[in-house]
Motif scaffolding. Structure first.
Motif, mmCIF file in Angstrom:
data_model
loop_
_atom_site.group_PDB
_atom_site.id
_atom_site.type_symbol
_atom_site.label_atom_id
_atom_site.label_comp_id
_atom_site.label_asym_id
_atom_site.label_seq_id
_atom_site.Cartn_x
_atom_site.Cartn_y
_atom_site.Cartn_z
ATOM 1 N N ALA A 1 26.361 36.962 45.735
ATOM 2 C CA ALA A 1 27.609 37.732 45.747
ATOM 3 C C ALA A 1 28.515 37.377 44.572
ATOM 4 O O ALA A 1 29.375 38.173 44.199
ATOM 5 C CB ALA A 1 28.348 37.521 47.056
ATOM 6 N N VAL A 2 28.307 36.207 43.962
ATOM 7 C CA VAL A 2 29.176 35.822 42.835
ATOM 8 C C VAL A 2 29.073 36.805 41.668
ATOM 9 O O VAL A 2 30.031 36.975 40.925
ATOM 10 C CB VAL A 2 28.912 34.378 42.345
ATOM 11 N N THR A 3 27.946 37.480 41.526
ATOM 12 C CA THR A 3 27.808 38.442 40.419
ATOM 13 C C THR A 3 28.758 39.621 40.591
ATOM 14 O O THR A 3 29.062 40.317 39.619
ATOM 15 C CB THR A 3 26.359 38.952 40.286
ATOM 16 N N LYS B 1 31.754 27.986 42.515
ATOM 17 C CA LYS B 1 31.454 27.433 41.194
ATOM 18 C C LYS B 1 29.982 27.049 41.062
ATOM 19 O O LYS B 1 29.344 27.365 40.063
ATOM 20 C CB LYS B 1 32.338 26.218 40.920
ATOM 21 N N THR B 2 29.444 26.383 42.073
ATOM 22 C CA THR B 2 28.042 25.968 42.030
ATOM 23 C C THR B 2 27.122 27.177 41.919
ATOM 24 O O THR B 2 26.164 27.179 41.144
ATOM 25 C CB THR B 2 27.691 25.147 43.285
ATOM 26 N N CYS B 3 27.424 28.224 42.685
ATOM 27 C CA CYS B 3 26.610 29.450 42.672
ATOM 28 C C CYS B 3 26.732 30.172 41.337
ATOM 29 O O CYS B 3 25.740 30.670 40.799
ATOM 30 C CB CYS B 3 27.032 30.374 43.809
ATOM 31 N N GLY C 1 24.385 31.229 35.769
ATOM 32 C CA GLY C 1 24.760 31.326 34.356
ATOM 33 C C GLY C 1 25.911 32.270 34.070
ATOM 34 O O GLY C 1 26.014 32.805 32.973
ATOM 35 N N ILE C 2 26.801 32.471 35.049
ATOM 36 C CA ILE C 2 27.880 33.438 34.829
ATOM 37 C C ILE C 2 29.265 32.794 34.755
ATOM 38 O O ILE C 2 30.254 33.500 34.595
ATOM 39 C CB ILE C 2 27.883 34.536 35.920
ATOM 40 N N SER C 3 29.344 31.475 34.817
ATOM 41 C CA SER C 3 30.649 30.807 34.851
ATOM 42 C C SER C 3 31.514 31.115 33.638
ATOM 43 O O SER C 3 32.730 31.200 33.760
ATOM 44 C CB SER C 3 30.474 29.293 34.969
ATOM 45 N N VAL D 1 40.086 37.726 39.935
ATOM 46 C CA VAL D 1 38.996 36.927 40.503
ATOM 47 C C VAL D 1 38.934 35.591 39.764
ATOM 48 O O VAL D 1 39.046 35.539 38.544
ATOM 49 C CB VAL D 1 37.649 37.675 40.391
ATOM 50 N N GLU D 2 38.758 34.504 40.529
ATOM 51 C CA GLU D 2 38.705 33.170 39.937
ATOM 52 C C GLU D 2 37.512 32.391 40.480
ATOM 53 O O GLU D 2 36.982 32.717 41.538
ATOM 54 C CB GLU D 2 39.990 32.403 40.267
ATOM 55 N N ILE D 3 37.152 31.352 39.756
ATOM 56 C CA ILE D 3 36.120 30.429 40.224
ATOM 57 C C ILE D 3 36.769 29.474 41.220
ATOM 58 O O ILE D 3 37.877 28.984 41.003
ATOM 59 C CB ILE D 3 35.508 29.631 39.042
#
Length: 116
Positions: free
Chosen positions: A44-46, A78-80, A85-87, A95-97
């Motif tokens: 879902a982080v993408t 953050k880990t996800c 590779g999207i950090s 949207v924030e980390i």
């Protein structure tokens, strides 16, 4: 005021799990007696990436930006994000980390935690 945390794990356009969590979040946010927070994990982080241009149907980025414009905190694990590779990539507006520690705090403060 009821405090609700939604945790979503599904891929942005892989299934409707994330889409449905955002539909619910938007509907809940329209209720005045609700404090809402959204934490995206796993694939879902993408969804938090800026510049989405789906060919048809719903636009996850727009849905997230509707929520952040209404002062709903939206965090990406953050880990996800690091693992995918999207950090360092540009994120949708607002949207924030976030961290697992932050999610743990949200969870302890919440009246309800919903997972998708």
């Amino acid at each position: 005021m009821q405090r609700i945390v939604i945790i979503a794990n599904g891929a942005a356009y892989g299934s409707e799990s994330l889409f449905n969590s955002l539909r619910l979040a938007i509907a809940l946010r329209e209720k005045e007696a609700v404090e809402l927070k959204l934490f995206l994990m796993s694939d879902a982080v993408t969804a938090g990436l800026k510049g989405q241009k789906p060919a048809e149907g719903y636009n996850i980025q727009q849905m997230l930006e509707i929520l952040t414009a209404q002062n709903v905190p939206v965090r990406l694990c953050k880990t996800c994000a690091d693992g995918r590779g999207i950090s360092g990539l540009p994120l949708a507006d607002g949207v924030e980390i976030g961290t697992l520690v932050e999610l743990a705090e949200w969870t302890l403060d919440a009246d309800k935690v919903l997972t998708f």
